[in-house]
Every structure is written in structure tokens, then in C-alpha cells.
Design an enzyme around this catalytic site. Structure first.
Site, PDB file in Angstrom:
ATOM      1  N   ARG A 118       0.834  -1.194   0.000  1.00 25.20           N
ATOM      2  CA  ARG A 118       0.000   0.000   0.000  1.00 25.20           C
ATOM      3  C   ARG A 118       0.877   1.255   0.000  1.00 25.20           C
ATOM      4  O   ARG A 118       1.807   1.353   0.778  1.00 25.20           O
ATOM      5  CB  ARG A 118      -0.932   0.010   1.219  1.00 25.20           C
ATOM      6  N   ARG A 140       1.814   1.575  10.459  1.00 28.57           N
ATOM      7  CA  ARG A 140       1.361   1.927   9.106  1.00 28.57           C
ATOM      8  C   ARG A 140       2.550   1.826   8.166  1.00 28.57           C
ATOM      9  O   ARG A 140       3.455   2.670   8.187  1.00 28.57           O
ATOM     10  CB  ARG A 140       0.776   3.347   9.077  1.00 28.57           C
ATOM     11  N   GLU A 154      -7.618   0.154  14.532  1.00 19.81           N
ATOM     12  CA  GLU A 154      -8.126  -0.952  13.710  1.00 19.81           C
ATOM     13  C   GLU A 154      -7.109  -2.083  13.570  1.00 19.81           C
ATOM     14  O   GLU A 154      -5.955  -1.859  13.221  1.00 19.81           O
ATOM     15  CB  GLU A 154      -8.496  -0.442  12.317  1.00 19.81           C
ATOM     16  N   SER A 190     -11.049  -5.918   9.842  1.00 18.57           N
ATOM     17  CA  SER A 190     -12.314  -5.393   9.335  1.00 18.57           C
ATOM     18  C   SER A 190     -12.980  -6.469   8.505  1.00 18.57           C
ATOM     19  O   SER A 190     -12.306  -7.340   7.955  1.00 18.57           O
ATOM     20  CB  SER A 190     -12.103  -4.125   8.505  1.00 18.57           C
ATOM     21  N   ARG A 237       0.344  -4.869  12.653  1.00 19.62           N
ATOM     22  CA  ARG A 237      -0.521  -4.239  13.657  1.00 19.62           C
ATOM     23  C   ARG A 237      -0.825  -5.204  14.808  1.00 19.62           C
ATOM     24  O   ARG A 237      -0.961  -4.777  15.961  1.00 19.62           O
ATOM     25  CB  ARG A 237      -1.825  -3.757  13.018  1.00 19.62           C
TER      26      ARG A 237
END
Length: 425
Positions: free
Chosen positions: A261, A276, A348, A351, A388
Site C-alpha cells: 500500500r 502503518r 483498527e 475489518s 498491527r
């Protein structure tokens, strides 16, 4: 993409969905107009072709002036048919282009608003009071360096910012997480999958990642291939252009892949450590179900995520994501956010999204039930996004001396190790 018939029958519902997303409502009317031109030009083309065929039968039987008139009309029809065909193709192309820009219809129960307008549905676990325990918690990067588990300096030297090495117990912890996650998914009936990290444009567009999310995607120009940001993409495209018999559903896959990403728009956010990053590994759940079963499957995916986070002994909450924060393909999304002690807030970790028939229409994946063939529903759910999860484990299970207690579920995958010990102080 959404069903054009639904758009024609209930355009106000589509407008309301666009409005809830914070997207362009005018797109709905532009699409309705293009669709009307597509259909009317198609009717015009069919009428002209029918007349052309009829004329073709009359000309051989005609003579003299009558034949000359028919031949003249045939020449005009030839030009008219060609023009109608071009008009139909242009209207169809415009319709498809606009349709691909339209997000999925937002579920009516989704809270309306932006990123901060979510609704908290559940809270699990107990947040530790480090003050009562007599020490100040260290953040994951400091802990990772003490353990010899994380090296961001050499990651930046080799690849640039937001890259990292997992070393020693850090690498072992990733492998333990992946193996434990795959074991849980397999026990739940998922088929384990190792998926491609590079996909064709059709696969990326079909899952909805070349619209609003395109700026976050890496593209290899020379090969016209995309690096996936999640194995959702190859798992969704796995059955592209296929018709699946209804008795095979549900199909459930657990994909493991690297994810890439660009993190466009995140300048200055989460720059410390590995929360991140540009590249990470992830175990992703993916389901193909009958459309009428998608809501129940969504709840099942959420329960599997909750089971996973509970097994890691992490405090977390479940939120119903607001309409303006949904991805283009999601009708509804739940996030599980773990408590990060040094940030003093939930972040988060997983999800799960119900994409209804949106992706299957774009990828031409259908289900056959008797004589009926129709689009099916697709859903996805993160089981373990590795970096994460490592952040949450290190910070929540740290001890005063810098060691980290290993959750019981991971111990069999770490040779029975109960504690990760610092290698330097």
C-alpha cells in the site's frame, strides 16, 4: 457494480446511498441518461437491422424503377445501421464507465457520516492499568528493539520510510501468528490459499480498488500489473467469469499474501514503528455465498475475527463503520479495534465487509440454482494483519522488565515459549 434495473426502478435509493458516502449524486442522473440512450439506440439499431433484412428479401424480386428505389434505400439503411451501431456502442461504453464509478449501495442500518461517526457495538477484554502495576508502558518499537525483533532503521536504509525488518523472535512471532490464524480458519472450514501478489487490471478493477482507492495502489507500468493491497483481490477474482452451482456454496477461502500500500494521504500519520507500513503480510478470509445469505455470513466473519482477537487476549471493541468511511465495494463494514496502550486509544486490527453482489457483477461470477443463473454475494474479513497485531501484542502483554508474555494460543507455534525475553537493555 449495482444492478441497472434497480437503478431505473429506485433511483432515489441510489442517490441516497451516494449522498451517505459523500460521493457525487449527479453521477446517478448521468448514468440514468446514458442508460436511456443505450437502450433507445439499441432499439433503433434493431429496427433498422430488421428493415435491412426485409429489404434484402425484396430487392431480388424487384425490377426497373422499383429496384432502383430499393437499392437507394438499401444504401441509406447501410449508413443508418452503421451510425446506430456506433451510437449504441458509445452509449453502452459510457454507461459501463459511469457504472464503474458508482459505489455499492449502503446498507440502510449503516450510520451516516465520516470517519469519526462510527457506532460502537461491543467492547471486549480489560484495559490494563500500568500505573497501578507500577511502570510506564513502552511502545512497540522500543519493545521490539529490546527483543531484537524489529529493525526500522535498516528497513529505511534498504527500502525507504515505512519499511522494516522483523528479526529473531519478531520473525518467529509473525510465523506463529500466521500459522495460528490459518489453523483457526482451517478448523472453521476455510480452504487455505497462497495467492498471487500481482494481478491484472481486470482483477483490481473488478474488486473495486481502481476507483477511490486507486491512489493507494502500486502499478507496474511495464507489465500493466498491480501489486495487491490485500489478498481479497486475487481471492475475489479466483472465480472470475465462472458459474458456480448453488450446492457448492458457501465457498470460503483463507488467503495468505504480502500486501502493498502506498499509504497515500497518510503523510505524518503513524510514522513511528510498524503500525502503518508499505508492505506487510496478512491472512484474509473470503466468502462466496448466495445473496440472501450475505448478512448472516457477515456476522459469521465478525465472530471469527472476535474469536481470533480474544484468543490473543487483547482488549478490543467492534464498530459499525460510518457510510463515508466505507470502501467502494462495501455495503456495510465492521472493524475490530484493539487498545494500544501508548497511544491511549483503540486502533483498527481487523475489518469485515459485506460486498453483496457488487464485486460478482463486475467480475462476472454467478451462481446456478436450477435453471436460474444470477450474481452471488462476496464478503471479506481480515483475520490477521501481522504488523498491527504484533504492535498490539507487544504493548498489551509487556512486562516491567521489557519482556513480553506470549498468549497461550501462540505458544505451540513458538516452541512452547511463554515469554519473549530482551536480548539487550
Amino acid at each position: 457494480m449495482i444492478d441497472l434495473r434497480l437503478l431505473r426502478e429506485d433511483p432515489d435509493r441510489v442517490r441516497a446511498s451516494q449522498r451517505a458516502r459523500g460521493e457525487d449524486v449527479a453521477l446517478v442522473d448521468a448514468l440514468l441518461s446514458a442508460d436511456e440512450r443505450r437502450r433507445s439506440s439499441g432499439v433503433r439499431f434493431d429496427e433498422l437491422r430488421a428493415e435491412q433484412k426485409q429489404l434484402g428479401k425484396q430487392i431480388p424480386k424487384a425490377t426497373g424503377d422499383e429496384k432502383a428505389e430499393l437499392l437507394k434505400r438499401a444504401e441509406q439503411l447501410k449508413a443508418d445501421v452503421k451510425a446506430a451501431d456506433a451510437e449504441r456502442d458509445a452509449a453502452d461504453a459510457e454507461t459501463q464507465e459511469l457504472l464503474l464509478k458508482l459505489g455499492n449501495l449502503v446498507h440502510p442500518d449503516v450510520p451516516v457520516g465520516g470517519e469519526e461517526d462510527f457506532v460502537t457495538l461491543e467492547t471486549h477484554g480489560t484495559i490494563r492499568d500500568f500505573g497501578a502495576e507500577g511502570f510506564e508502558p513502552k511502545d512497540h518499537l522500543e519493545l521490539g528493539q529490546l527483543l531484537g525483533a524489529i529493525d526500522v532503521e535498516r528497513g529505511a536504509k534498504v527500502s525507504g520510510s515505512r519499511f522494516y525488518f522483523l528479526t529473531g523472535v519478531g520473525a518467529l512471532l509473525e510465523l506463529a501468528l500466521v500459522n495460528a490464524a490459518i489453523a483457526q480458519a482451517t478448523a472453521a472450514g476455510f480452504t487455505p490459499m497462497l495467492t498471487p501478489a500481482l494481478v491484472r487490471p481486470q482483477s483490481m478493477a473488478g474488486t473495486g480498488f481502481l476507483g477511490q482507492a486507486s491512489q493507494d495502489v502500486y502499478h507496474l507500468d511495464k507489465d500493466d500489473l498491480y501489486l495487491v493491497g490485500t489478498s481479497e483481490v486475487p481471492l475475489a477474482a479466483y472465480h472470475m467469469d465462472e458459474i458456480i452451482d448453488a450446492d457448492r456454496l458457501p465457498l470460503r477461502y483463507a488467503g495468505f499474501s504480502p500486501c502493498f500500500r502506498r499509504e497515500a494521504g497518510s503523510h505524518g500519520k503513524d510514522t513511528r514503528g510498524i503500525f502503518r507500513v508499505h508492505q506487510f503480510d496478512k491472512v484474509e478470509m473470503f466468502s462466496y455465498v448466495a445473496p440472501e445469505d450475505s448478512r448472516a455470513e457477515h456476522q459469521r466473519l465478525l465472530e471469527w475475527e472476535k474469536q481470533w482477537l480474544t484468543s490473543l487476549e487483547l482488549p478490543f471493541r467492534v464498530i459499525d463503520v460510518a457510510s463515508g468511511d466505507l470502501g467502494a465495494s462495501a455495503a456495510r463494514k465492521y472493524d475490530c479495534e484493539a487498545w494500544i496502550p501508548t497511544q491511549g486509544k483503540y486502533r483498527e486490527l481487523t475489518s469485515t465487509s459485506d460486498c453483496t453482489e457488487f464485486q460478482s457483477r463486475r467480475l462476472s461470477i454467478r451462481v446456478r440454482e436450477g435453471k436460474q443463473v444470477k450474481p452471488l454475494a462476496t464478503l471479506n474479513g481480515t483475520l490477521c494483519a501481522v504488523p498491527r497485531t504484533i504492535v498490539a501484542i507487544l504493548e498489551n502483554h509487556q512486562q516491567a522488565d521489557g519482556s513480553v508474555r506470549v498468549p497461550e494460543v501462540l505458544r505451540p507455534y513458538l516452541g512452547g515459549r511463554e515469554v519473549l525475553e530482551p536480548v539487550s537493555r
